[in-house]
Motif scaffolding. Structure first.
Motif, PDB file in Angstrom:
ATOM      1  N   ALA A 339      30.156  36.424  49.375  1.00 37.35           N
ATOM      2  CA  ALA A 339      28.948  35.722  49.800  1.00 37.35           C
ATOM      3  C   ALA A 339      29.102  35.620  51.270  1.00 37.35           C
ATOM      4  CB  ALA A 339      28.599  34.471  49.071  1.00 37.35           C
ATOM      5  N   GLN A 340      30.275  35.289  51.932  1.00 36.14           N
ATOM      6  CA  GLN A 340      30.438  34.826  53.317  1.00 36.14           C
ATOM      7  C   GLN A 340      30.219  36.374  54.110  1.00 36.14           C
ATOM      8  OE1 GLN A 340      30.272  32.013  54.569  1.00 36.14           O
ATOM      9  NE2 GLN A 340      30.024  31.325  52.621  1.00 36.14           N
ATOM     10  N   MET A 341      30.488  37.603  53.220  1.00 37.86           N
ATOM     11  CA  MET A 341      30.573  38.863  53.764  1.00 37.86           C
ATOM     12  C   MET A 341      29.097  39.337  54.156  1.00 37.86           C
ATOM     13  SD  MET A 341      33.726  39.687  54.511  1.00 37.86           S
ATOM     14  CE  MET A 341      33.761  41.524  54.565  1.00 37.86           C
ATOM     15  N   GLY A 342      28.107  38.677  53.681  1.00 32.72           N
ATOM     16  CA  GLY A 342      26.655  39.117  53.951  1.00 32.72           C
ATOM     17  C   GLY A 342      26.533  40.331  53.119  1.00 32.72           C
ATOM     18  N   ASP A 343      25.865  41.482  53.826  1.00 34.99           N
ATOM     19  CA  ASP A 343      25.576  42.688  53.346  1.00 34.99           C
ATOM     20  C   ASP A 343      27.098  43.619  52.952  1.00 34.99           C
ATOM     21  OD1 ASP A 343      22.998  42.350  53.682  1.00 34.99           O
ATOM     22  OD2 ASP A 343      23.054  43.345  55.646  1.00 34.99           O
ATOM     23  N   ALA A 344      28.007  43.169  53.507  1.00 34.57           N
ATOM     24  CA  ALA A 344      29.267  43.820  52.917  1.00 34.57           C
ATOM     25  C   ALA A 344      29.884  43.310  51.481  1.00 34.57           C
ATOM     26  CB  ALA A 344      30.397  43.606  54.275  1.00 34.57           C
ATOM     27  N   GLY A 345      29.136  42.284  50.963  1.00 39.47           N
ATOM     28  CA  GLY A 345      29.832  41.737  49.846  1.00 39.47           C
ATOM     29  C   GLY A 345      28.752  41.793  48.527  1.00 39.47           C
ATOM     30  N   GLN A 346      27.979  42.683  48.721  1.00 34.03           N
ATOM     31  CA  GLN A 346      26.927  42.679  47.557  1.00 34.03           C
ATOM     32  C   GLN A 346      27.297  43.574  46.215  1.00 34.03           C
ATOM     33  OE1 GLN A 346      24.026  40.895  47.919  1.00 34.03           O
ATOM     34  NE2 GLN A 346      25.434  40.263  49.916  1.00 34.03           N
ATOM     35  N   GLY A 347      28.559  44.176  46.211  1.00 38.37           N
ATOM     36  CA  GLY A 347      28.793  45.038  45.300  1.00 38.37           C
ATOM     37  C   GLY A 347      29.443  44.370  43.869  1.00 38.37           C
ATOM     38  N   GLY A 348      29.535  43.060  44.011  1.00 43.96           N
ATOM     39  CA  GLY A 348      30.074  42.744  42.686  1.00 43.96           C
ATOM     40  C   GLY A 348      31.508  42.573  42.880  1.00 43.96           C
ATOM     41  N   LEU A 349      31.888  41.848  41.911  1.00 44.32           N
ATOM     42  CA  LEU A 349      33.659  41.467  41.644  1.00 44.32           C
ATOM     43  C   LEU A 349      34.366  42.772  40.888  1.00 44.32           C
ATOM     44  CD1 LEU A 349      33.853  37.923  41.244  1.00 44.32           C
ATOM     45  CD2 LEU A 349      34.258  39.170  43.283  1.00 44.32           C
ATOM     46  N   THR A 350      35.568  43.233  41.401  1.00 44.49           N
ATOM     47  CA  THR A 350      36.284  44.085  40.614  1.00 44.49           C
ATOM     48  C   THR A 350      37.419  43.460  39.941  1.00 44.49           C
ATOM     49  OG1 THR A 350      35.688  45.859  41.791  1.00 44.49           O
ATOM     50  CG2 THR A 350      37.638  46.214  40.659  1.00 44.49           C
ATOM     51  N   PHE A 351      37.673  43.525  38.608  1.00 43.54           N
ATOM     52  CA  PHE A 351      38.906  42.769  38.191  1.00 43.54           C
ATOM     53  C   PHE A 351      39.895  43.959  37.583  1.00 43.54           C
ATOM     54  CE2 PHE A 351      35.397  40.031  37.343  1.00 43.54           C
ATOM     55  CZ  PHE A 351      35.941  38.669  37.802  1.00 43.54           C
ATOM     56  N   THR A 352      40.831  43.686  37.781  1.00 37.12           N
ATOM     57  CA  THR A 352      42.371  44.764  37.424  1.00 37.12           C
ATOM     58  C   THR A 352      43.315  43.852  37.202  1.00 37.12           C
ATOM     59  OG1 THR A 352      43.224  44.670  39.933  1.00 37.12           O
ATOM     60  CG2 THR A 352      41.498  46.307  39.682  1.00 37.12           C
ATOM     61  N   ALA A 353      44.379  44.464  36.595  1.00 36.69           N
ATOM     62  CA  ALA A 353      45.573  43.744  36.214  1.00 36.69           C
ATOM     63  C   ALA A 353      46.168  43.175  37.038  1.00 36.69           C
ATOM     64  CB  ALA A 353      46.489  44.947  35.341  1.00 36.69           C
ATOM     65  N   THR A 354      46.111  43.565  38.287  1.00 37.90           N
ATOM     66  CA  THR A 354      47.012  43.062  39.426  1.00 37.90           C
ATOM     67  C   THR A 354      46.959  41.517  39.631  1.00 37.90           C
ATOM     68  OG1 THR A 354      47.186  45.064  40.520  1.00 37.90           O
ATOM     69  CG2 THR A 354      47.712  43.149  41.950  1.00 37.90           C
ATOM     70  N   PRO A 355      45.575  41.028  39.671  1.00 38.06           N
ATOM     71  CA  PRO A 355      45.519  39.359  40.012  1.00 38.06           C
ATOM     72  C   PRO A 355      45.836  38.724  38.616  1.00 38.06           C
ATOM     73  CG  PRO A 355      43.182  40.653  40.617  1.00 38.06           C
ATOM     74  CD  PRO A 355      44.220  41.594  39.837  1.00 38.06           C
ATOM     75  N   VAL A 356      45.633  39.154  37.715  1.00 42.30           N
ATOM     76  CA  VAL A 356      46.038  38.587  36.082  1.00 42.30           C
ATOM     77  C   VAL A 356      47.694  38.363  36.152  1.00 42.30           C
ATOM     78  CG1 VAL A 356      46.020  38.430  33.860  1.00 42.30           C
ATOM     79  CG2 VAL A 356      44.042  39.149  35.177  1.00 42.30           C
ATOM     80  N   ILE A 357      48.508  39.623  36.567  1.00 42.28           N
ATOM     81  CA  ILE A 357      49.813  39.380  36.309  1.00 42.28           C
ATOM     82  C   ILE A 357      50.390  38.688  37.579  1.00 42.28           C
ATOM     83  CG2 ILE A 357      51.908  41.104  36.874  1.00 42.28           C
ATOM     84  CD1 ILE A 357      50.219  43.188  35.703  1.00 42.28           C
ATOM     85  N   TRP A 358      49.918  38.598  38.732  1.00 45.47           N
ATOM     86  CA  TRP A 358      50.469  37.790  39.575  1.00 45.47           C
ATOM     87  C   TRP A 358      50.040  36.462  39.712  1.00 45.47           C
ATOM     88  CZ3 TRP A 358      54.205  38.654  42.860  1.00 45.47           C
ATOM     89  CH2 TRP A 358      54.622  39.874  43.132  1.00 45.47           C
ATOM     90  N   SER A 359      48.888  35.937  39.085  1.00 42.51           N
ATOM     91  CA  SER A 359      48.424  34.703  38.535  1.00 42.51           C
ATOM     92  C   SER A 359      49.583  34.113  37.713  1.00 42.51           C
ATOM     93  CB  SER A 359      47.177  34.411  38.326  1.00 42.51           C
ATOM     94  OG  SER A 359      46.032  35.082  39.284  1.00 42.51           O
TER      95      SER A 359
END
Length: 833
Positions: A339-359
Motif C-alpha cells: 500500500a505504501q508503494m502506491g501504483d507500484a503495489g497494485q498487483g496483489g500478494l504472491t505466496f510461495t514456499a520460501t516465506p513459509v519455510i523460512w518462517s
C-alpha cells in the motif's frame, strides 16, 4: 509420558504460552512480510517485463562504453539510415526505430504528475502502431502539438482526451493536446508519454536518430538473426537478442529487489535477536518456578534427557504457534508495504514456499536455541530438591561471565574499528559482527553494571515513594541476571535507534558546515527530475534582473585511464568560484581540454599539474585532457571536474543538472526574479544557502525516521519482554505478595511497586542502549570524517525524549502484571507453595 507432561504444561499455562510466543510472532512477521512483499514485487516486475519486447527478436543499439551510464540518458543514438540496411538483411521482419527519453506531464493543479525526485521513471517515447501497448481511447498523435499519455497519469493529473497539458522534456516546455490514452496495465507507477516519431526525435533526441531499432524475425532463431544483423552494423553499434534485452532489464530490477530484501531482513534479524533475549529470559524463569515439579519428575524416574526434551518440547510448541501467527501477520505487513508503494503495489500478494519455510525455520530454531540452556539447567535439578520447601537453581559465579563479556565487548569494538577503517573486503561484515559481539558482551556484563546503576535509579523512588519505592528497588536488584536480560532486549533496540539519530544529527551539522564553507554561489537552480535545466530555462535564468552570471553544471560518467568515473563539467573558473575550491596547485583553467581533480585523486593516480589524462567519453571517443589544477576535498564539486567544452563535444544529449547563479545583490527581490524566470518550469527549484540546508535536513530527517520506524519493532518486542518478565515475576512472588497484603500494603501501593520496578528496568535498558548508541555514532563519525561527516553532533533533546519514552514503556508494560497482582486473593496467595 514426558510428551503428555509437556502438553499438560502448555494447556495449563495458555497466557504464558501467548506471552512467550509474541516475541516469536513479531520477529517472524518481519521476516515473512519482507519475503512475501519482495516475492510479490518480483512477480509484478516479471509480468511487466514479459510484455516488453514480446515480438522483438533482435535489438540494435549503441555499445555501452561507460559503466556508470545506467540511466541511458547519455547513451549514443543510432542513425535512422540503418533502417534501410537492416531491411535488406535476410530474416529481418518489420524493423522499427524507437525514441525514448525524459518526458513529464503537468496536471491541472500545476504540478508534475508522479514523483520526479527518486520516484518511478517518467518516460517519453515515440508512438508506433503494433507496439507494446494499445490505445484505450482516442487516436495516435499526428503532429508536433499532439500527445498521448497513459490512462493512470491522465487520471492523476485530472486530464482527459481533448485537454491541453504542459509537457516537460529536455527542450522548452510545450503545450500539447491530449489525443489519446494508453492502456499500460500495471507500469509500477511509471508515467508514459508518447509523441509521433519526428516530434519525439526533436524533443528527446535529435532528428534523424533513434535510441534503438528493434525487429522481428521471419522464422530465423534470435541468435542467428543477431549474427546476421551484426555484419551490417557500423563500429560502436551492437545487436542483442530480444531475450537478452529482457533479461538485462530483469537483472537490474532483481539486483534492486535483492538489495531491498537484504536491507529489510537486516532489521528483521535485529528483531529476532532481541526476541532471543526475551525467550531465554522467559524459559529461565519458567524453569526456576517449576524447580520442585521438575525435581519430582526426576524423583519418579525421569532421566535428564527426558526433562531436557520436555522443556525443549514446550519451546517447539511456542515456536510453531509463533511461526504460524507470525506468517499470517507477515502477510498483513506485506500488504501494508504494498500500500505504501502506491501504483507500484497494485498487483496483489504472491505466496510461495520460501516465506513459509523460512518462517517456521526461524521461529522454531530461534525459540529452541533460546530455550536450550534453560532446558539444560532444568535437567541438572537433583531429585532431592523435591523434598525441600524452598529451592533455587544454583547460580554460577559472575567472574567467568564478566571476563567473557569484557573479551567480547573489546573484540567487537576492535572489529567495528577494523571495518570502519576499511581494512579490506566488505566493511559491513566486520562492523555487523562487531556490533553483535558488543551487544552480547554488554548483555553479559549487564548484571554487574545493573547493581550500582539500579541503586542510583531507585534512590529517588525509595526516598519519594516510601515502601513501594524501596520494595521496587529491592525487587529489581534481587535477581541481577533476570533484570539484565530483560533490560538487554530494550538496550539493543535503543542502541541502534540512538546510533541512527546521532548519525542523522551529525549529517545535518556536517551538511550545514559544508554549505557554509563550500557554497560560494548566491543561488542554485536545480531540476527535480531527469529532464535537467533546459537551454531555454538557462537563458531566462541568466536574463533575470539582478543576475550577474548563471553557470550550468553537468553530471556525467566516463572512463578515466580505463576506470569508470563520474565527473562534473562546466565553466571551470566559474564552478571553482561557486564551490569555493581551495587550490593545492595549479588553477581553474578555461582551456577547452582541461581536467581538475581533488588532492586524494591526484595522489592515488600519481597526477600533477600538466599530466595528460586519457578520457573515454560515452560516445566511445578518447580525448587527452590536461590536469590544470589540484584542489582540496570538496563535496560540492566532487573528485573530478572537466571543462564544459570537452563534455559537450562527446555528449549527444547534454543535461544541465544545476545552474549556479551569482547576483549583484542576494536579496529577496533577486530570488523573486529568479522564481519568476522559472515559473513556467514546474520541475525547477531556486535555492539559496538557507533553503539548501533545509532541503538537506528534510532528506536526512526522512532517512532517520524511516530507519527508526524499522527499528521500533525491536523496541515493541522488548516491551513485550518487560511485560512477560513482570507477569512471570508476579506468579513467582505470589506468596510474597500475599504476605505484603497481609501486613497492610494496599493494592494501590502494590501496583505502584510493580510499576516502579518496571520503570527502573526500562530506564536502565534505555540508558545502556543510548550509551552504546552514542559510542557507535561517534565511531561512525570518526571513521567517515574524511567522507563529509566532519562534525559530531549528539541530539541530547531527542535522547531525553527516548529516555522518557522508555519510562512510559515501563509504565505501560506494568499495567497488566500490576492489575493481576492487585486482584490476588490474600489467603490463597499466602497458602501458595
Amino acid at each position: 509420558m514426558m510428551g503428555r507432561v509437556t502438553l499438560r504444561n502448555l494447556a495449563a499455562h495458555k497466557i504464558r504460552l501467548v506471552l512467550t510466543a509474541v516475541a516469536v510472532i513479531l520477529g517472524v512477521a518481519f521476516v515473512a512480510g519482507t519475503l512475501i512483499f519482495t516475492d510479490s514485487m518480483n512477480k509484478q516486475f516479471d509480468e511487466l517485463f514479459s510484455r516488453i519486447g514480446t515480438n522483438v527478436a533482435v535489438d540494435v543499439r549503441a555499445k555501452k562504453v561507460v559503466g556508470g551510464d545506467d540511466d541511458g540518458m547519455a547513451a549514443q543514438p543510432v542513425p535512422a539510415t540503418l533502417l534501410k540496411a537492416l531491411q535488406g538483411v535476410e530474416g529481418v521482419k518489420d524493423p522499427k526505430g524507437n525514441v525514448s527519453g525524459y518526458a513529464a506531464v503537468v496536471g491541472k493543479d500545476g504540478k508534475i504528475v508522479g514523483t520526479p525526485q527518486n520516484g518511478p521513471p517518467q518516460i517519453g517515447a515515440n508512438w508506433t502502431d503494433g507496439g507494446g501497448y494499445d490505445l484505450s481511447s482516442g487516436r495516435a498523435p499526428r503532429g508536433p502539438g499532439e500527445v498521448i499519455v497513459d490512462a493512470a497519469t491522465a487520471e492523476k493529473g485530472g486530464l482527459a482526451v481533448g485537454d491541453t497539458a504542459q509537457v516537460l522534456t529536455a527542450g522548452p516546455p510545450a503545450r500539447m493536446t491530449i489525443v489519446g490514452l494508453i492502456d499500460t496495465g500495471n507500469l509500477m507507477g511509471t508515467t508514459l508519454t508518447a509523441f509521433d516519431t519526428p516530434t519525439a526525435q526533436k524533443l528527446m533526441l535529435k532528428p534523424g536518430y533513434f535510441s534503438d531499432i528493434e525487429m522481428g524475425s521471419t522464422g530465423v532463431s534470435q541468435a542467428e538473426l543477431r549474427d546476421r544483423v551484426a555484419k551490417v552494423l557500423p563500429q560502436g553499434v551492437e545487436a542483442v537478442t530480444g531475450e537478452q534485452l529482457r533479461e538485462e532489464s530483469k537483472s537490474d530490477i532483481a539486483s534492486m529487489m535483492n538489495f531491498f530484501r537484504t536491507f529489510l531482513l537486516v532489521f528483521a534479524l535485529i528483531s529476532i535477536f532481541v526476541g532471543e533475549f526475551i525467550i531465554f529470559n522467559t524459559f529461565s524463569m519458567l524453569v526456576a518456578q517449576r524447580t520442585r515439579e521438575l525435581a519430582l519428575l526426576r524423583a519418579i524416574g525421569a532421566a535428564r534427557g527426558q526433562v531436557t526434551r520436555a522443556v525443549i518440547g514446550e519451546a517447539v510448541a511456542v515456536g510453531v504457534v509463533g511461526s504460524t501467527l507470525g506468517l499470517a501477520a507477515g502477510a498483513g505487513l506485506a500488504s501494508l508495504l504494498q500500500a505504501q508503494m502506491g501504483d507500484a503495489g497494485q498487483g496483489g500478494l504472491t505466496f510461495t514456499a520460501t516465506p513459509v519455510i523460512w518462517s517456521y525455520a526461524v521461529g522454531i530454531v530461534v525459540t529452541v536455541v533460546s530455550a536450550y540452556f534453560p532446558a539444560r539447567r532444568a535437567a541438572k535439578i537433583p531429585p532431592v530438591a523435591a523434598m525441600r520447601d524452598d529451592v533455587a537453581l544454583p547460580q554460577r559465579s559472575l567472574r567467568i561471565r564478566v571476563a567473557l563479556g569484557s573479551l567480547l565487548t573489546l573484540a567487537g569494538a576492535g572489529l567495528i574499528g577494523a571495518g570502519l577503517a576499511g581494512s579490506g573486503g566488505n566493511p559491513a561484515i566486520p562492523v555487523g559482527a562487531g556490533a553483535f559481539a558488543v551487544f552480547i558482551g554488554v548483555a553479559m556484563l549487564a548484571p554487574v553494571i545493573s547493581v550500582p546503576v539500579l541503586k542510583v535509579l531507585g534512590a529517588p523512588f525509595a526516598r519519594l515513594m516510601g515502601s513501594p519505592g524501596r520494595l521496587a528497588r529491592q525487587n529489581a536488584l534481587r535477581n541481577p541476571r533476570r533484570t539484565a536480560a530483560t533490560a538487554a532486549a530494550l538496550m539493543i533496540g535503543l542502541a541502534l535507534i540512538t546510533t541512527v539519530n546521532v548519525l542523522g544529527a551529525t549529517m545535518r551539522a556536517s551538511i550545514d558546515e559544508q554549505v557554509d564553507a563550500q557554497f560560494g554561489a548566491d543561488y542554485m537552480v536545480q531540476s527535480q527530475g531527469a529532464g535537467g535545466v533546459t537551454a531555454d530555462a538557462l537563458r531566462k535564468i541568466g536574463g533575470a534582473p539582478g543576475v550577474q552570471s548563471a553557470s550550468p553544471a553537468y553530471d556525467a560518467d566516463a572512463k578515466i585511464e580505463g576506470k569508470d568515473a563520474s565527473y562534473v563539467a562546466g565553466d571551470l573558473p566559474a564552478l571553482a568560484k561557486a564551490a569555493r575550491l581551495k587550490m593545492v596547485s595549479g588553477s581553474a583553467s578555461a582551456a577547452p581540454a582541461s581536467i581538475m581533480v581533488d588532492e586524494a585523486t591526484a595522489k592515488d593516480r600519481g597526477w600533477k599539474v600538466g599530466t595528460p589524462v586519457p578520457v573515454t567519453f560515452t560516445d566511445g571517443k578518447v580525448e587527452q585532457l590536461t590536469v590544470s589544477g589540484v584542489y582540496t576535498r570538496s563535496d560540492l564539486a566532487g573528485p573530478r571536474m572537466i571543462s564544459g567544452e570537452a563534455h559537450l563535444r562527446h555528449t549527444a544529449r547534454p543535461t544541465v543538472g544545476v545552474v549556479l547563479v551569482d547576483a549583484s545583490a542576494a536579496d529577496a527581490s533577486t530570488k523573486s526574479a529568479l522564481e519568476s524566470a522559472v515559473k513556467g518550469y514546474p520541475n525547477l527549484e531556486v535555492s539559496d544557502q538557507a533553503s539548501l540546508k533545509a532541503d538537506a535536513r528534510e532528506q536526512v530527517d526522512g532517512f532517520v525516521t524511516f530507519l527508526t520506524i524499522l527499528l521500533i519493532m525491536s523496541v515493541i518486542i522488548a516491551a513485550v519482554g518487560v511485560i512477560n518478565t513482570l507477569a512471570l515475576s508476579v506468579i513467582e512472588r505470589t506468596r510474597e505478595i500475599g504476605l505484603l497484603r497481609a501486613i497492610g500494603i494496599s493494592r494501590r501501593q502494590l501496583r505502584r511497586m510493580i510499576r516502579l520496578e518496571s520503570i527502573m528496568i526500562a530506564v536502565f535498558g534505555a540508558m545502556l542502549g543510548m550509551g552504546i548508541g552514542v559510542a557507535f555514532g561517534a565511531a561512525l563519525q570518526n571513521a567517515l570524517a574524511d567522507q563529509g561527516l566532519g562534525v559530531l553532533a549528539v541530539p541530547y533533546g531527542t535522547l531525553a525524549v527516548y529516555l522518557a519514552v522508555a519510562a512510559l514503556i515501563g509504565v505501560l508494560a506494568a499495567l497488566w502484571p500490576a492489575w493481576r497482582a492487585g486482584r490476588m486473593d490474600v489467603l490463597k496467595a499466602i497458602s501458595t507453595e
